[in-house]
Design a protein around this motif. Structure first.
Motif, PDB file in Angstrom:
ATOM      1  N   HIS A  91      23.181   3.772   6.648  1.00  0.00           N
ATOM      2  CA  HIS A  91      22.365   4.177   7.786  1.00  0.00           C
ATOM      3  C   HIS A  91      22.495   5.695   7.962  1.00  0.00           C
ATOM      4  O   HIS A  91      23.482   6.303   7.563  1.00  0.00           O
ATOM      5  CB  HIS A  91      22.812   3.448   9.049  1.00  0.00           C
ATOM      6  N   GLY A  92      21.468   6.300   8.558  1.00  0.00           N
ATOM      7  CA  GLY A  92      21.504   7.746   8.756  1.00  0.00           C
ATOM      8  C   GLY A  92      21.075   8.532   7.536  1.00  0.00           C
ATOM      9  O   GLY A  92      21.171   9.758   7.507  1.00  0.00           O
ATOM     10  N   ILE A  93      20.574   7.830   6.493  1.00  0.00           N
ATOM     11  CA  ILE A  93      20.166   8.471   5.246  1.00  0.00           C
ATOM     12  C   ILE A  93      18.651   8.361   5.085  1.00  0.00           C
ATOM     13  O   ILE A  93      18.068   7.286   5.225  1.00  0.00           O
ATOM     14  CB  ILE A  93      20.839   7.806   4.031  1.00  0.00           C
ATOM     15  N   GLY A  94      18.007   9.482   4.787  1.00  0.00           N
ATOM     16  CA  GLY A  94      16.597   9.490   4.461  1.00  0.00           C
ATOM     17  C   GLY A  94      16.401   9.743   2.985  1.00  0.00           C
ATOM     18  O   GLY A  94      17.349   9.671   2.194  1.00  0.00           O
ATOM     19  N   PHE A  95      15.168  10.053   2.596  1.00  0.00           N
ATOM     20  CA  PHE A  95      14.903  10.336   1.189  1.00  0.00           C
ATOM     21  C   PHE A  95      13.934  11.496   1.074  1.00  0.00           C
ATOM     22  O   PHE A  95      12.923  11.556   1.771  1.00  0.00           O
ATOM     23  CB  PHE A  95      14.334   9.108   0.471  1.00  0.00           C
ATOM     24  N   GLY A  96      14.268  12.412   0.177  1.00  0.00           N
ATOM     25  CA  GLY A  96      13.429  13.576  -0.059  1.00  0.00           C
ATOM     26  C   GLY A  96      12.590  13.400  -1.311  1.00  0.00           C
ATOM     27  O   GLY A  96      12.049  12.335  -1.565  1.00  0.00           O
ATOM     28  N   LEU A  97      12.511  14.436  -2.120  1.00  0.00           N
ATOM     29  CA  LEU A  97      11.749  14.399  -3.359  1.00  0.00           C
ATOM     30  C   LEU A  97      12.738  14.360  -4.520  1.00  0.00           C
ATOM     31  O   LEU A  97      13.021  15.354  -5.164  1.00  0.00           O
ATOM     32  CB  LEU A  97      10.824  15.615  -3.455  1.00  0.00           C
ATOM     33  N   LEU A 110      10.320  10.450   4.227  1.00  0.00           N
ATOM     34  CA  LEU A 110       9.919   9.089   4.524  1.00  0.00           C
ATOM     35  C   LEU A 110       8.949   9.084   5.703  1.00  0.00           C
ATOM     36  O   LEU A 110       9.171   9.775   6.700  1.00  0.00           O
ATOM     37  CB  LEU A 110      11.138   8.225   4.837  1.00  0.00           C
ATOM     38  N   PRO A 111       7.864   8.331   5.599  1.00  0.00           N
ATOM     39  CA  PRO A 111       6.857   8.305   6.670  1.00  0.00           C
ATOM     40  C   PRO A 111       7.477   7.984   8.026  1.00  0.00           C
ATOM     41  O   PRO A 111       8.339   7.114   8.152  1.00  0.00           O
ATOM     42  CB  PRO A 111       5.908   7.186   6.220  1.00  0.00           C
ATOM     43  N   GLY A 112       7.025   8.734   9.036  1.00  0.00           N
ATOM     44  CA  GLY A 112       7.522   8.531  10.392  1.00  0.00           C
ATOM     45  C   GLY A 112       8.925   9.051  10.617  1.00  0.00           C
ATOM     46  O   GLY A 112       9.515   8.779  11.665  1.00  0.00           O
ATOM     47  N   GLY A 113       9.468   9.790   9.646  1.00  0.00           N
ATOM     48  CA  GLY A 113      10.831  10.301   9.789  1.00  0.00           C
ATOM     49  C   GLY A 113      11.885   9.217   9.750  1.00  0.00           C
ATOM     50  O   GLY A 113      13.016   9.425  10.198  1.00  0.00           O
ATOM     51  N   SER A 138       0.836  -1.195   0.000  1.00  0.00           N
ATOM     52  CA  SER A 138       0.000   0.000   0.000  1.00  0.00           C
ATOM     53  C   SER A 138       0.872   1.247   0.000  1.00  0.00           C
ATOM     54  O   SER A 138       1.871   1.307   0.718  1.00  0.00           O
ATOM     55  CB  SER A 138      -0.918   0.017   1.229  1.00  0.00           C
ATOM     56  N   PRO A 139       0.517   2.257  -0.784  1.00  0.00           N
ATOM     57  CA  PRO A 139       1.321   3.479  -0.838  1.00  0.00           C
ATOM     58  C   PRO A 139       1.569   4.065   0.546  1.00  0.00           C
ATOM     59  O   PRO A 139       0.670   4.148   1.384  1.00  0.00           O
ATOM     60  CB  PRO A 139       0.456   4.410  -1.694  1.00  0.00           C
ATOM     61  N   GLY A 140       2.821   4.427   0.784  1.00  0.00           N
ATOM     62  CA  GLY A 140       3.216   5.040   2.043  1.00  0.00           C
ATOM     63  C   GLY A 140       3.687   4.068   3.099  1.00  0.00           C
ATOM     64  O   GLY A 140       4.233   4.479   4.124  1.00  0.00           O
ATOM     65  N   GLU A 141       3.531   2.766   2.868  1.00  0.00           N
ATOM     66  CA  GLU A 141       3.886   1.779   3.888  1.00  0.00           C
ATOM     67  C   GLU A 141       5.361   1.387   3.863  1.00  0.00           C
ATOM     68  O   GLU A 141       5.877   0.868   4.859  1.00  0.00           O
ATOM     69  CB  GLU A 141       3.033   0.520   3.725  1.00  0.00           C
ATOM     70  N   ALA A 142       6.032   1.592   2.735  1.00  0.00           N
ATOM     71  CA  ALA A 142       7.431   1.177   2.617  1.00  0.00           C
ATOM     72  C   ALA A 142       8.099   2.021   1.542  1.00  0.00           C
ATOM     73  O   ALA A 142       7.448   2.796   0.830  1.00  0.00           O
ATOM     74  CB  ALA A 142       7.532  -0.313   2.284  1.00  0.00           C
ATOM     75  N   TRP A 143       9.426   1.857   1.451  1.00  0.00           N
ATOM     76  CA  TRP A 143      10.215   2.503   0.391  1.00  0.00           C
ATOM     77  C   TRP A 143      10.749   1.413  -0.517  1.00  0.00           C
ATOM     78  O   TRP A 143      11.294   0.412  -0.044  1.00  0.00           O
ATOM     79  CB  TRP A 143      11.381   3.292   0.998  1.00  0.00           C
ATOM     80  N   ASN A 144      10.577   1.603  -1.821  1.00  0.00           N
ATOM     81  CA  ASN A 144      11.077   0.624  -2.781  1.00  0.00           C
ATOM     82  C   ASN A 144      11.511   1.356  -4.046  1.00  0.00           C
ATOM     83  O   ASN A 144      10.712   2.055  -4.673  1.00  0.00           O
ATOM     84  CB  ASN A 144       9.995  -0.405  -3.118  1.00  0.00           C
ATOM     85  N   TYR A 145      12.781   1.201  -4.392  1.00  0.00           N
ATOM     86  CA  TYR A 145      13.319   1.826  -5.604  1.00  0.00           C
ATOM     87  C   TYR A 145      12.540   1.320  -6.804  1.00  0.00           C
ATOM     88  O   TYR A 145      12.361   0.108  -6.963  1.00  0.00           O
ATOM     89  CB  TYR A 145      14.794   1.470  -5.718  1.00  0.00           C
ATOM     90  N   SER A 146      12.090   2.240  -7.673  1.00  0.00           N
ATOM     91  CA  SER A 146      11.082   1.836  -8.638  1.00  0.00           C
ATOM     92  C   SER A 146      11.025   2.753  -9.849  1.00  0.00           C
ATOM     93  O   SER A 146      11.777   3.720  -9.969  1.00  0.00           O
ATOM     94  CB  SER A 146       9.710   1.852  -7.949  1.00  0.00           C
TER      95      SER A 146
END
Length: 425
Positions: free
Chosen positions: A348-354, A328-331, A187-195
């Motif tokens: 580790h320590g890396i998030g994702f923006g737009l 990323l949801p939940g920071g 479901s959208p927003g539940e995980a991150w997947n390169y796509s």
């Protein structure tokens, strides 16, 4: 149009010339002479000045063509930040919003389900917990995937339909139509997947702007910034500047071959016969661009300067600030939320923006850097990062698949940051 840059003294920008030269020796001895890379190009820019620009080795081993400053590279997923910036230009114009459902623009996706069981073409699905939003495409939380992930039956369906392959036949319109046939992985927003999410963003740019996606990029980004060598194919008058692309064998990627210049490299895409020599039918906003180091530096300089370069504005500073925040949801960070078997950032320590990875906590990465640094890379081991704190840009080019074959990105970060001798701490 931005003026070309001349090389400045590293010391004038608070960097050590000897430390930067040490990077060149590292690349030459441990990668080029060892047969792990055919050749490399490295640019380092700090505080408004180009302080390092080295081109070494061969762009084409078979024809013994040297890497030059104007060598053209397949930048693959370094296309994604360009596409993301282009989309945010439309957001700034009030023509689209990040929280809108994707099915507003792609009605055939309104009833996309989430995979439960089955194989292509017979899938059992369930309804998603919420509709896919455009922000899900921008940050790869859409539930879409890449076929090369090879994780399950949905990935296999992508491979069967050749979805997202840069060299495939088809169009952006057929991509969207094919994706309507395959369920989401989650479901959208539940995980991150390169796509292929950014390819869909390219489709939306064409749909919303009313002009072909590639035309929008040319008119709004490439021509204004003077990125004359950037595009979705290499025209005939420039074909001799296209580098060859190689693949690293499992043995060659890990073993030095001091007596064999080619080492563990296998020719993957011959520049004399490459599909990148003619206009593609599938215009991939996720991985289709070719470019030069100088062109990509112009793009990065505009971003470092808050979205503007020499009077050419792409986006506003607040828009860029939004794009380079962690979405990323939940920071959470990428390793915490990712289901992806492959990504151009794994620390580790890396998030994702737009459209970019974003460093949240340098200590957790175990690599020197700054909070707020944003970056991405391409499948053939090209990479870049921008550090607003240090007013720093680094761009690295070579042509070896896959990007995970060597630890070069980690090494370059460590060595380039060690060359700073007056940090903005």
């Amino acid at each position: 149009m931005p003026s070309p840059l001349s090389l400045a003294s590293p010391e004038a920008a608070g960097m050590s010339k000897s430390a930067l030269e040490r990077i060149d020796r590292h690349l030459r001895e441990r990668y080029i002479e060892a047969g792990r890379f055919p050749g490399t190009q490295l640019m380092v820019y700090r505080r408004g000045q180009l302080v390092h620009n080295s081109s070494m080795g061969l762009a084409d081993i078979e024809r013994k063509v040297a890497v030059k400053d104007d060598t053209i590279y397949r930048i693959y997923s370094m296309t994604k930040p360009v596409t993301s910036i282009a989309f945010m230009m439309l957001v700034e114009e009030g023509r689209v919003a990040l929280d809108e459902p994707v099915h507003k623009y792609i009605p055939e996706w309104k009833n996309l389900g989430v995979f439960q069981a089955g194989i292509w073409p017979a899938f059992l699905t369930r309804p998603p917990s919420r509709p896919m939003q455009i922000i899900d495409l921008m940050r790869h939380t859409s539930g879409l995937t890449y076929g090369f992930q090879q994780r399950g039956n949905v990935d296999a369906a992508y491979r069967d339909l050749k979805i997202g392959e840069v060299e495939k036949a088809g169009t952006l319109q057929s991509l969207v139509a094919d994706l309507a046939k395959i369920p989401l992985e989650f479901s959208p927003g539940e995980a991150w997947n390169y796509s292929v999410s950014t390819d869909v963003i390219g489709y939306l740019i064409g749909l919303i702007s009313g002009k072909p996606f590639e035309t929008f990029l040319q008119e709004r980004i490439f021509a204004p910034l003077g990125m004359k060598d950037t595009g979705f194919f290499v025209p005939a008058e420039k074909d001799r500047r296209l580098a060859a692309c190689y693949s690293a064998s499992p043995q060659g990627a890990m073993t030095f071959h001091a007596t064999d210049r080619k080492g563990g490299l296998t020719l993957q895409d011959d520049p004399a016969t490459s599909s990148f020599l003619s206009p593609p039918s599938f215009i991939s906003g996720g991985g289709g661009l070719c470019s030069t180091s100088a062109d990509y530096l112009a793009f990065c300089r505009a971003l470092l300067n808050g979205g503007e370069l020499d009077g050419v504005r792409l986006v506003g500073p607040k828009t860029l600030q939004l794009m380079t925040s962690n979405h990323l949801p939940g920071g959470k960070t990428l390793p915490e939320l990712s289901r992806s078997l492959f990504s151009e950032a794994t620390y580790h320590g890396i998030g994702f923006g737009l459209g970019f990875s974003v460093t949240l906590d340098p200590a957790r990465t175990l690599i020197p850097g700054s909070a707020g640094e944003y970056a991405w890379g391409g499948a053939a081991t090209t990479s870049f990062w921008i550090d607003p704190v240090e007013e720093l840009i680094a761009i690295f080019m070579t042509q070896v698949l896959p990007s995970t074959a060597t630890p070069i990105r980690r090494e370059l970060r460590t060595m380039i940051y060690s060359a700073i001798n007056d940090s903005n701490l």
